[in-house]
Structure formats: structure tokens, C-alpha cells
Design a protein around this motif. Structure first.
Motif, mmCIF file in Angstrom:
data_model
loop_
_atom_site.group_PDB
_atom_site.id
_atom_site.type_symbol
_atom_site.label_atom_id
_atom_site.label_comp_id
_atom_site.label_asym_id
_atom_site.label_seq_id
_atom_site.Cartn_x
_atom_site.Cartn_y
_atom_site.Cartn_z
ATOM 1 N N GLU A 158 0.859 -1.153 -0.029
ATOM 2 C CA GLU A 158 0.125 0.079 -0.133
ATOM 3 C C GLU A 158 0.765 1.360 0.137
ATOM 4 N N ILE A 159 1.946 1.253 0.652
ATOM 5 C CA ILE A 159 2.871 2.317 0.673
ATOM 6 C C ILE A 159 3.355 2.559 -0.718
ATOM 7 N N GLN A 160 3.721 1.310 -1.517
ATOM 8 C CA GLN A 160 4.308 1.706 -2.993
ATOM 9 C C GLN A 160 3.077 2.200 -3.630
ATOM 10 N N ARG A 161 1.997 1.954 -3.556
ATOM 11 C CA ARG A 161 0.731 2.301 -4.238
ATOM 12 C C ARG A 161 0.389 3.808 -4.127
ATOM 13 N N TRP A 162 0.886 4.391 -2.670
ATOM 14 C CA TRP A 162 0.690 5.714 -2.565
ATOM 15 C C TRP A 162 1.649 6.348 -3.136
ATOM 16 N N ALA A 163 3.072 5.861 -3.140
ATOM 17 C CA ALA A 163 3.926 6.567 -3.849
ATOM 18 C C ALA A 163 3.895 6.629 -5.460
ATOM 19 N N GLU A 164 3.319 5.703 -6.011
ATOM 20 C CA GLU A 164 2.960 5.620 -7.429
ATOM 21 C C GLU A 164 1.899 6.530 -7.676
ATOM 22 N N TRP A 165 0.843 7.002 -6.620
ATOM 23 C CA TRP A 165 -0.216 7.781 -7.045
ATOM 24 C C TRP A 165 0.341 9.057 -6.918
ATOM 25 N N LEU A 166 1.107 9.581 -5.983
ATOM 26 C CA LEU A 166 1.734 10.857 -5.843
ATOM 27 C C LEU A 166 2.611 11.167 -7.102
ATOM 28 N N MET A 167 3.344 10.144 -7.755
ATOM 29 C CA MET A 167 3.980 10.198 -8.859
ATOM 30 C C MET A 167 3.150 10.657 -10.055
ATOM 31 N N LYS A 168 2.068 9.883 -10.093
ATOM 32 C CA LYS A 168 1.054 10.181 -11.252
ATOM 33 C C LYS A 168 0.466 11.747 -10.979
ATOM 34 N N ASN A 169 0.527 12.349 -9.707
ATOM 35 C CA ASN A 169 -0.027 13.376 -9.631
ATOM 36 C C ASN A 169 0.963 14.544 -9.204
ATOM 37 N N PRO A 170 1.806 14.907 -10.048
ATOM 38 C CA PRO A 170 2.963 15.668 -9.955
ATOM 39 C C PRO A 170 2.484 17.142 -8.949
ATOM 40 N N GLY A 171 1.244 17.501 -9.436
ATOM 41 C CA GLY A 171 0.693 18.734 -9.119
ATOM 42 C C GLY A 171 0.617 18.894 -7.513
ATOM 43 N N ILE A 172 0.875 17.823 -6.677
ATOM 44 C CA ILE A 172 0.583 17.759 -5.538
ATOM 45 C C ILE A 172 1.813 17.935 -4.696
ATOM 46 N N ARG A 173 1.898 18.978 -3.849
ATOM 47 C CA ARG A 173 3.169 19.058 -3.126
ATOM 48 C C ARG A 173 2.909 19.228 -1.479
ATOM 49 N N ILE A 174 1.585 19.460 -1.086
ATOM 50 C CA ILE A 174 1.042 19.572 0.149
ATOM 51 C C ILE A 174 0.111 17.997 0.369
ATOM 52 N N VAL A 175 0.548 17.235 1.254
ATOM 53 C CA VAL A 175 -0.432 16.031 1.768
ATOM 54 C C VAL A 175 -0.511 16.266 3.334
ATOM 55 N N SER A 176 -1.328 15.386 3.993
ATOM 56 C CA SER A 176 -1.659 15.632 5.242
ATOM 57 C C SER A 176 -1.604 13.879 5.878
ATOM 58 N N ARG A 177 -1.266 13.985 7.437
ATOM 59 C CA ARG A 177 -1.153 12.779 7.897
ATOM 60 C C ARG A 177 -2.071 12.914 9.189
ATOM 61 N N ASP A 178 -2.714 12.023 9.498
ATOM 62 C CA ASP A 178 -3.561 12.296 10.959
ATOM 63 C C ASP A 178 -2.991 11.237 11.916
ATOM 64 N N PHE A 179 -2.546 11.902 13.155
ATOM 65 C CA PHE A 179 -2.144 11.163 14.199
ATOM 66 C C PHE A 179 -3.196 11.436 15.518
ATOM 67 N N THR A 180 -4.374 11.869 15.131
ATOM 68 C CA THR A 180 -5.280 11.968 16.178
ATOM 69 C C THR A 180 -5.510 11.011 17.230
ATOM 70 N N SER A 181 -5.527 9.718 16.572
ATOM 71 C CA SER A 181 -5.662 8.617 17.491
ATOM 72 C C SER A 181 -4.403 8.095 17.903
ATOM 73 N N THR A 182 -3.402 8.430 17.802
ATOM 74 C CA THR A 182 -2.084 7.980 18.118
ATOM 75 C C THR A 182 -1.467 8.997 19.023
ATOM 76 N N ARG A 183 -1.008 8.382 20.351
ATOM 77 C CA ARG A 183 -0.444 9.186 21.266
ATOM 78 C C ARG A 183 1.089 8.880 21.726
ATOM 79 N N ASN A 184 1.050 7.557 21.328
ATOM 80 C CA ASN A 184 2.447 7.070 21.872
ATOM 81 C C ASN A 184 3.661 7.512 20.992
ATOM 82 N N LYS A 185 4.620 8.079 21.721
ATOM 83 C CA LYS A 185 5.876 8.593 20.769
ATOM 84 C C LYS A 185 6.555 7.460 19.645
ATOM 85 N N HIS A 186 6.690 6.316 20.359
ATOM 86 C CA HIS A 186 7.311 5.195 19.626
ATOM 87 C C HIS A 186 6.323 4.873 18.398
ATOM 88 N N THR A 187 5.027 4.852 18.408
ATOM 89 C CA THR A 187 4.267 4.673 17.313
ATOM 90 C C THR A 187 4.170 5.770 16.341
#
Length: 306
Positions: A158-187
């Protein structure tokens, strides 16, 4: 194909829950603010506060120059309700009421069901297809569409699929990542390293909107992004929520941030909130000091005059 305005420059810190301010107070100089699904929608649709630009600004306690971001992260029941709504109409209303950016909705992907049995692959594939659909709908509504990059932990395919999707969309330079349900530093850091690896595979620099981290993790996240050649913004209500609990940040030696209860109850909530926002943003600036990101880091609070 997703296209983003290449002129957009986001600050290090973007607050949510600014509506916690009292009616008489306004963050008039704030240049960026965000609203999550809990603020934007009730279970029937858009809340009436966002009927016009003026009503949005009044409800969120910001001035007319403030850029608004719709963060479509939320619990599963609210996301499912959002999927059932007339999304095109609602997203267009958000655009017309002053929102210039919208993030993709984080429909859940998971490896197990609530009963602990393996989740069928088609479920996760469907959820990601929903995400991509909403991203397109955000763009059609006239807002800048920011995809949420998420996957099941350690799912290299799935990580590779995301990479390929971003390569196919070169106009994207801003992305988001949600950590609202993740509090543990290691995680959090483990997920972040996977994200950095993904973005590096794409082969260009990104600006990452990190949603939902507090003072302990946020500076580390920004510094790791900067070390990898990327930029970041922390989108959180943490400083405001802390003030709401009558507590404040204190800057200690070596720019360490401590949390302490405010014993002086005569301090107005608005002053305490602004203090926490300033200390939080200062900690983020300190985190990227000496990195390439330092030269593109923008203030949203420290250089503002409230």
C-alpha cells in the motif's frame, strides 16, 4: 489528476478550536485556522455557522484575512454520515463560506474487524477509493485538495501504491497525515519514518500537514521531516484545549516545554490561550532551527498582533 496552487505557504502551527474564544475576543491577526469535522458538521449536515464568509469568521473568532482549512478527519460514524451527505453541495458551501483548503476524509483502513477477525482487503480498498473520490470533490468545489496519506502499518504494497499515486499527480506538494488517535511517541515516530520513506520514494519535497499532535511529539515530527528535506505544519487544538483546562505551557532550559496548572484564576482564558499558542509555535521554530526548513518556516502567532 489533483492540482494544487504552488504559491500556498503554510505556517508551522495551524490552530483548531479557535471557536473556544468568547464572542468579544477575536484572533484578528491570525493568518491560518482550521476546523475539524466535529466543528464543521452535525449529524444532519453543515452547521449553520458556515453559511457565509462573515459568519465563518465570526464563529471561528478570526479576521477577514484568515485562511480557513476544512480538516475532514473524524470518527467512523461521522465519516459514514459524511459519505451519505450531498457532499458536492456541502463542499461548495464550505468554499463559498471562506474555506480555501480541504483535506481528504480519513475513512478507516484496518487489518482486523471489531471482532478481531481479518478485515477483507476489498474493505480497505473501498475506503481508499472513497478518500480519492472526496479529494476530487474538494477540488471540484473550488478548494485546494490535500490528500490524507494513510495505510495499515508496515503494509509495503500500500505504501508503494501511494508513492505511485503521488508520482502520477506531480501537482501535489501538500499532503496530510492524521495522528489524532495515536499518542504513543514510538508509534508516531514509526509511522512518520514510513511516511518519510514513502515521500522520498516519490522524489520531491513535500509540505506535510500533521494533524493532532501535542507539544511532546510535534517538535520531533517537524525536525524529522526537515532532516529528510520536507516541510511541515502542526494542525492541533492542544494549546487551546490546555488553556481550557486552566493550564499553561512554560518554556524551560534548552527550550524544553513544560505543562503546569495555572493557579491564578484571574488570568482571562483568552490571554492564557494566546500564551500557550505562542509558546507552542516557538517550540516548533526551535525544532527546525538550523535545518533547511528554517528558511521557509512561517509564523502564524508570534508575528501576529492580537
Amino acid at each position: 489528476m489533483v492540482q494544487q496552487n504552488s504559491e500556498i505557504r503554510l505556517p508551522l502551527f495551524i490552530p483548531t478550536k479557535t471557536e473556544f474564544l468568547k464572542d468579544s475576543d477575536t484572533l484578528s491577526a491570525l493568518r491560518w485556522a482550521a476546523a475539524d469535522m466535529g466543528t464543521l458538521f452535525n449529524m444532519k449536515g453543515t452547521i449553520s455557522h458556515f453559511a457565509t464568509r462573515q459568519s465563518s469568521q465570526k464563529y471561528l473568532r478570526v479576521g477577514p484575512e484568515c485562511n480557513l482549512i476544512a480538516v475532514l478527519n473524524g470518527k467512523d460514524n461521522r465519516l459514514e454520515r459524511f459519505w451519505e451527505m450531498k457532499r458536492g453541495t456541502i463542499l461548495k458551501q464550505l468554499h463559498d463560506s471562506g474555506f480555501s483548503i480541504g483535506t481528504g476524509a480519513t475513512f478507516s483502513v484496518t487489518d482486523v474487524t471489531e471482532k478481531g477477525t481479518p478485515m477483507p482487503y476489498f474493505h480497505n480498498a473501498t475506503m481508499l477509493m472513497r478518500h480519492h473520490r472526496v479529494v476530487q470533490e474538494i477540488q471540484v468545489a473550488g478548494m485546494e485538495a490535500v490528500p490524507n496519506i494513510y495505510w495499515i502499518d508496515k503494509d509495503q504494497k500500500e505504501i508503494q501504491r501511494w508513492a505511485e499515486w503521488l508520482m502520477k499527480n506531480p501537482g501535489i506538494r501538500i499532503v496530510s497525515r492524521d495522528f489524532t488517535s495515536t499518542r504513543n511517541k514510538h508509534t508516531v515516530m514509526s509511522k512518520l519514518y514510513e511516511l518519510v520513506s514513502l515521500l522520498n520514494t516519490v522524489g520531491r519535497s513535500f509540505h506535510v500537514m500533521i494533524v493532532g499532535t501535542g507539544i511532546k511529539i510535534a517538535p520531533l515530527v517537524l525536525r524529522e521531516l526537515a532532516k529528510a528535506g520536507h516541510f511541515g505544519s502542526i494542525v492541533t487544538s492542544a494549546p487551546i484545549q490546555l488553556a481550557y483546562r486552566n493550564a499553561r505551557y512554560r518554556l524551560g532550559d534548552n527550550n524544553q516545554i513544560f505543562t503546569e496548572k495555572c493557579t491564578d484564576r484571574s488570568v482571562p482564558f483568552s490571554d492564557l490561550m494566546r500564551h500557550n499558542m505562542e509558546i507552542f509555535e516557538q517550540a516548533l521554530f526551535d525544532a527546525v532551527a538550523g535545518t533547511p526548513a528554517e528558511h521557509k518556516a512561517l509564523s502564524n502567532v508570534l508575528l501576529s498582533e492580537f
